[in-house]
Each structure stands twice: as C-alpha cells, then as structure tokens.
Write an enzyme that holds these catalytic residues in place. Sequence first.
Site, PDB file in Angstrom:
ATOM      1  N   HIS A 272       0.847  -1.198   0.000  1.00 12.82           N
ATOM      2  CA  HIS A 272       0.000   0.000   0.000  1.00 12.82           C
ATOM      3  C   HIS A 272       0.886   1.253   0.000  1.00 12.82           C
ATOM      4  O   HIS A 272       1.163   1.817  -1.047  1.00 12.82           O
ATOM      5  CB  HIS A 272      -0.927  -0.085   1.214  1.00 12.82           C
ATOM      6  CG  HIS A 272      -2.033   0.902   1.225  1.00 12.82           C
ATOM      7  ND1 HIS A 272      -2.324   1.739   0.182  1.00 12.82           N
ATOM      8  CD2 HIS A 272      -2.968   1.197   2.184  1.00 12.82           C
ATOM      9  CE1 HIS A 272      -3.373   2.491   0.490  1.00 12.82           C
ATOM     10  NE2 HIS A 272      -3.774   2.189   1.705  1.00 12.82           N
ATOM     11  N   HIS A 311      -2.459  -1.130 -11.426  1.00 13.34           N
ATOM     12  CA  HIS A 311      -3.294  -0.667 -10.317  1.00 13.34           C
ATOM     13  C   HIS A 311      -4.554  -1.498 -10.290  1.00 13.34           C
ATOM     14  O   HIS A 311      -5.064  -1.881 -11.341  1.00 13.34           O
ATOM     15  CB  HIS A 311      -3.644   0.816 -10.514  1.00 13.34           C
ATOM     16  CG  HIS A 311      -4.148   1.478  -9.279  1.00 13.34           C
ATOM     17  ND1 HIS A 311      -5.448   1.386  -8.865  1.00 13.34           N
ATOM     18  CD2 HIS A 311      -3.506   2.230  -8.357  1.00 13.34           C
ATOM     19  CE1 HIS A 311      -5.601   2.066  -7.744  1.00 13.34           C
ATOM     20  NE2 HIS A 311      -4.438   2.586  -7.410  1.00 13.34           N
ATOM     21  N   ASP A 367       2.883   5.947  -7.730  1.00 15.80           N
ATOM     22  CA  ASP A 367       4.170   5.708  -7.073  1.00 15.80           C
ATOM     23  C   ASP A 367       5.356   5.727  -8.021  1.00 15.80           C
ATOM     24  O   ASP A 367       6.498   5.715  -7.576  1.00 15.80           O
ATOM     25  CB  ASP A 367       4.146   4.343  -6.362  1.00 15.80           C
ATOM     26  CG  ASP A 367       3.201   4.363  -5.191  1.00 15.80           C
ATOM     27  OD1 ASP A 367       3.257   5.333  -4.439  1.00 15.80           O
ATOM     28  OD2 ASP A 367       2.418   3.415  -5.036  1.00 15.80           O
TER      29      ASP A 367
HETATM   30  N1  ACO Z   1       4.602  -5.688 -13.545  1.00 17.78           N
HETATM   31  C1  ACO Z   1       4.466  -6.796 -14.324  1.00 17.78           C
HETATM   32  N2  ACO Z   1       3.314  -7.492 -14.428  1.00 17.78           N
HETATM   33  C2  ACO Z   1       2.263  -7.052 -13.731  1.00 17.78           C
HETATM   34  C3  ACO Z   1       2.340  -5.898 -12.913  1.00 17.78           C
HETATM   35  C4  ACO Z   1       3.562  -5.205 -12.845  1.00 17.78           C
HETATM   36  N3  ACO Z   1       3.707  -4.104 -12.097  1.00 17.78           N
HETATM   37  N4  ACO Z   1       1.127  -5.688 -12.337  1.00 17.78           N
HETATM   38  C5  ACO Z   1       0.344  -6.665 -12.775  1.00 17.78           C
HETATM   39  N5  ACO Z   1       1.020  -7.487 -13.625  1.00 17.78           N
HETATM   40  C6  ACO Z   1       0.478  -8.625 -14.365  1.00 17.78           C
HETATM   41  C7  ACO Z   1       0.298  -9.830 -13.466  1.00 17.78           C
HETATM   42  O1  ACO Z   1       1.440 -10.637 -13.459  1.00 17.78           O
HETATM   43  C8  ACO Z   1      -0.892 -10.492 -14.125  1.00 17.78           C
HETATM   44  O2  ACO Z   1      -0.436 -11.129 -15.278  1.00 17.78           O
HETATM   45  P1  ACO Z   1      -1.092 -12.540 -15.726  1.00 17.78           P
HETATM   46  O3  ACO Z   1      -2.514 -12.204 -16.075  1.00 17.78           O
HETATM   47  O4  ACO Z   1      -0.272 -12.990 -16.878  1.00 17.78           O
HETATM   48  O5  ACO Z   1      -1.000 -13.440 -14.534  1.00 17.78           O
HETATM   49  C9  ACO Z   1      -1.765  -9.311 -14.577  1.00 17.78           C
HETATM   50  O6  ACO Z   1      -0.833  -8.244 -14.803  1.00 17.78           O
HETATM   51  C10 ACO Z   1      -2.809  -8.874 -13.567  1.00 17.78           C
HETATM   52  O7  ACO Z   1      -2.164  -8.662 -12.308  1.00 17.78           O
HETATM   53  P2  ACO Z   1      -2.907  -8.710 -10.905  1.00 17.78           P
HETATM   54  O8  ACO Z   1      -1.896  -8.902  -9.829  1.00 17.78           O
HETATM   55  O9  ACO Z   1      -4.054  -9.665 -10.974  1.00 17.78           O
HETATM   56  O10 ACO Z   1      -3.529  -7.253 -10.823  1.00 17.78           O
HETATM   57  P3  ACO Z   1      -4.067  -6.559  -9.511  1.00 17.78           P
HETATM   58  O11 ACO Z   1      -5.091  -5.580  -9.956  1.00 17.78           O
HETATM   59  O12 ACO Z   1      -4.512  -7.560  -8.490  1.00 17.78           O
HETATM   60  O13 ACO Z   1      -2.774  -5.851  -8.933  1.00 17.78           O
HETATM   61  C11 ACO Z   1      -1.186  -4.232  -8.314  1.00 17.78           C
HETATM   62  C12 ACO Z   1      -2.597  -4.479  -8.879  1.00 17.78           C
HETATM   63  C13 ACO Z   1      -1.032  -4.926  -6.953  1.00 17.78           C
HETATM   64  C14 ACO Z   1      -1.030  -2.711  -8.082  1.00 17.78           C
HETATM   65  C15 ACO Z   1      -0.145  -4.736  -9.339  1.00 17.78           C
HETATM   66  O14 ACO Z   1      -0.315  -4.085 -10.580  1.00 17.78           O
HETATM   67  C16 ACO Z   1       1.297  -4.568  -8.852  1.00 17.78           C
HETATM   68  O15 ACO Z   1       1.792  -5.418  -8.115  1.00 17.78           O
HETATM   69  N6  ACO Z   1       1.978  -3.443  -9.227  1.00 17.78           N
HETATM   70  C17 ACO Z   1       3.316  -3.185  -8.761  1.00 17.78           C
HETATM   71  C18 ACO Z   1       3.270  -2.622  -7.339  1.00 17.78           C
HETATM   72  C19 ACO Z   1       2.786  -1.196  -7.285  1.00 17.78           C
HETATM   73  O16 ACO Z   1       3.214  -0.350  -8.069  1.00 17.78           O
HETATM   74  N7  ACO Z   1       1.878  -0.923  -6.325  1.00 17.78           N
HETATM   75  C20 ACO Z   1       1.348   0.428  -6.121  1.00 17.78           C
HETATM   76  C21 ACO Z   1      -0.115   0.505  -6.430  1.00 17.78           C
HETATM   77  S1  ACO Z   1      -0.686   2.166  -6.243  1.00 17.78           S
HETATM   78  C22 ACO Z   1      -1.008   2.334  -4.591  1.00 17.78           C
HETATM   79  O17 ACO Z   1      -1.250   1.433  -3.853  1.00 17.78           O
HETATM   80  C23 ACO Z   1      -0.944   3.724  -4.014  1.00 17.78           C
END
Ligand code: ACO
Length: 447
Positions: A272, A311, A367
Amino acid sequence: MTAATPSGMLTLTDSRTGKTYEIPVENGTFRTMDFRQIKVSDDDFGLLGYDPGFLNTASCKSAITYIDGDRGILRYRGYPIEQLAEHSTFLETAYLLIKGELPDRERLDAWTYNIRHHTMTHSNIVKFMDGFRYDAHPMGIMVGMVGALSTFYPDAKEITSEASRKLQVRRLIGKIPTLAAMSYRHSMGFPYVLPDNDLSYAGNFLSMMFKMTEHDYRPNPVLEHALDVLFILHADHEQNCSTSAVRAVGSSGVDPYTAVAAGCAALYGPKHGGANEAVIRMLLEIGSVERVPEFIRAVKAGSGRLMGFGHRVYKNYDPRAKIIKKIAFEVFEETGRSPLLDIALELERIALEDDYFISRKLYPNVDFYSGLIYQAMGFPLDMFPVLFAIGRIPGWLSQWTEHVQDPEQKIARPRQIYLGEEQRDWAPIEGRLKCRTEECVMTSCRL
Ligand code: ACO
C-alpha cells in the site's frame, strides 16, 4: 458505481429449490442481505456473498471521491484532480474533502488559522518519541504516536458531537506534520524543530524536517509547491485498504485518533504505502538505462514486477502519475537531475510500447515518479509512507466523519465460510497424535 445507473429488479432462480426471487437493484448494486432469504431449507442460514479482498463489494455509500479506473478519472467532491492540483492548495483541498465545498476567502482564512493553531504537540509527546529506538521506522512511530494522541484528548470520544469532531479534525491535520518531522529527527539524533506558523502547511513541514542552525528557515518555493501538490494527489482515494481500516475501526465507535492510527498501520504495508520506496530500490537495482531492456525481459518472464506500474482500479494511465511526472521535472530543475529519472523514463517508454503491458492495461501509477521527487528533496526512503500518510489524513477524516454520520452503518463485522472440523470431543494428552511421527498431521506446529 454512481447514482446515474438505472434501478430495477434482478430475477433469480435457485436451481437447488426451483424458487424464484426478485432482488432490487439500485445504483448498480444489490444488498447482499436480500440474498439471506434464499435458502434450501428453513434451518438454512441463507445465501452469503464470498468476496476476499472486497473486489466486488461496496462497503458504504459515499459522496467524497469518484474514480473511473477505465477512463483514468479521479475527482474529489466532483472536482477533477487535475484542476485541484493546478489551482488549489492542500489545506483548501482538505477543506473541500471534509466539508464538501470549496471555501470562500473568509472560510479558508478561518480554516487555515484553526489548523495552524493546532500544530504544537503536548510536551509529553517528546517523552513518548524519545522512547523509540534510534533506528525505529518512522511509520512505526507514526502508528504509535497517532494512537497515543487519543490519550491526550479524551474529549475525542464524543464522536456524536459535531463540535468535538471538528476540533479533532483540526488537531489531527495540524499535528501530523509535527509528529512526522519529529519521527525523522529522532532517527537522525537531531533536536526537534517547533512549528513555524508563518509558513505554509508544506513549508512548515519542510522547516520542521530540515531546519538546522539558521535563524529563519525559508523553504525553496518550487519544492514547497511540489510537496503541497503531492499532498493534494494523495489526499483521498475512496475505499482503499487504509481508508477501509479507518472506517472499520471507526465503526466500533472509537475516537478518530485510534481509527486514524489503524489507517497508518494499513499504510505501513509494502503493498500500500510502500510501493514508491520499492520503485527507488528497483531503479537502483537496474542501475543504468542500458540494462532496462534486460529488466523488462525478466519481468515478462515472470521474475518480479515492474514496480510503480499497474493498479487494482486504474486500467488506464493513473491521472495522478501524469501530474507527478510534470512536477518531477520542475523539482529536478532545482535539485539537479537524478540519474534514476532516465532509467524511469526508459522503463516507461519501453513498457508503454510493449504488448505484455498494453494487453494487461499496466500503466504508471502514483508511485512511479513520486519516490524520485521525495528522494530529490532529501527525504530518506523510510519517510516515503509517512509523507503519504500526511497527505491522506484529510481523506481518512472525511471518510470517518461520513461514516459516523451515516445512519445505515453498523459495526463492521464480516461473515466467514467455516471449513474447519465439525464438533469433536476433547482428548486427554496421552491419546493425542504423536509429534514427529508419520501420522502427525500438524505439519505447521513448528516443533
Ligand atoms: N509488472 C508486471 N506485471 C504485472 C504488474 C507489474 N507491475 N502488475 C500486474 N502485472 C500482471 C500480473 O502478473 C498479471 O499477469 P497474468 O494475467 O499474466 O497473470 C496481470 O498483470 C494482472 O495482475 P494482478 O496482480 O491480478 O492485478 P491486480 O489488480 O490484483 O494488482 C497491483 C494491482 C497490486 C497494483 C499490481 O499491478 C502490482 O503489483 N503493481 C506493482 C506494485 C505497485 O506499483 N503498487 C502500487 C499501487 S498504487 C497504490 O497502492 C498507491
């Protein structure tokens, strides 16, 4: 969902019983309590919704923040985030979030005066602060200190009194930067700096953070403005993890300091409030622009994520990220360009052209560039979530205020699906499964 979605009835047939039900739909939602009538027998509890992580469950009705993740829209009380970032100040935005309207000049002056006159803390707070170890994480300190404020203001328990609620809101917005700066200076072994009420909200925070021996600390106006805008961009984001924590804890009727301490605790988590720190660590690990393609290949092959991308709600460019990227360039004009910026720009360029990221709708989030700005301003990495918390305070407080005034709300108490043992009888110790034997099923007992 918005009130513009048409209302109607959902007709459901339960294949287990053949019975048909009419479930009202309003604002694009049904009430899961309406499913309780769906039973297979008279002694059946009734149908429950199962939604780990609340992916598709609205916990409240709210008039504060609107997000359309597909179109990249964020509005506070109807005002687009771009306009607020361009024309407003953080304190004006805080007023808007909490009171629902932008203030006129007289109201803004009174609001600013009231917040400024709550920037000091009780001198016993210093004793609390001094009790933390020299290397205590500032966010851990914030969780403890914000919770401790409730013991200084027992009148905060009067949550049904509007006058008391208003007073605690002013106190919290006023004191948070003071506590945040103290947590940093404690870790550095620097003496604490008293608030300077002649400075702006962001300027006073920079003074309490970085003032050393100078008599009159004057913040760099570009950095002061950038920080103020970053606070605006973080001020609210509807029902995210920390805001839901504030609402859930607040639903027990506890004072707002304790509820907001729960928000700080939720924000402490790396999923988060800690992602901007993870972005900096990732950029440091990549090390040079030349290594970006190799890093992207590794991410696509499944080894780690591109931090600052993707996101849960935004499936388009996070509108806050666009504003932050512009601010980053303004800040680097003052501080000198960070070599990490070039790595970030190259990552973004390649990712936005790559089918892996396009097909998954992965765009830069808030971020991706914010950590670079904080770092250029001189904030250490572990202060990043604290900066997030300062910005989020008005959001938490407006959501808390809305929650305690909402007649439909009750104490937060989710249900569960019990999949454990049926009733069984207590056994004397001699008759129980032996440890470290083949028949022992308690593999996680750590013995
Ligand atoms: N890099 C590479 N691949 C990604 C990323 C990423 N940053 N984010 C998602 N994916 C991929 C996943 O591997 C998945 O691929 P698949 O379908 O082949 O398995 C697909 O995209 C969907 O990912 P989920 O994890 O299901 O998406 P979710 O909506 O649950 O996750 C999250 C969102 C947690 C923000 C994710 O995008 C992530 O981990 N990002 C990096 C961390 C980050 O920047 N967090 C800050 C968020 S903003 C905030 O909280 C203020």
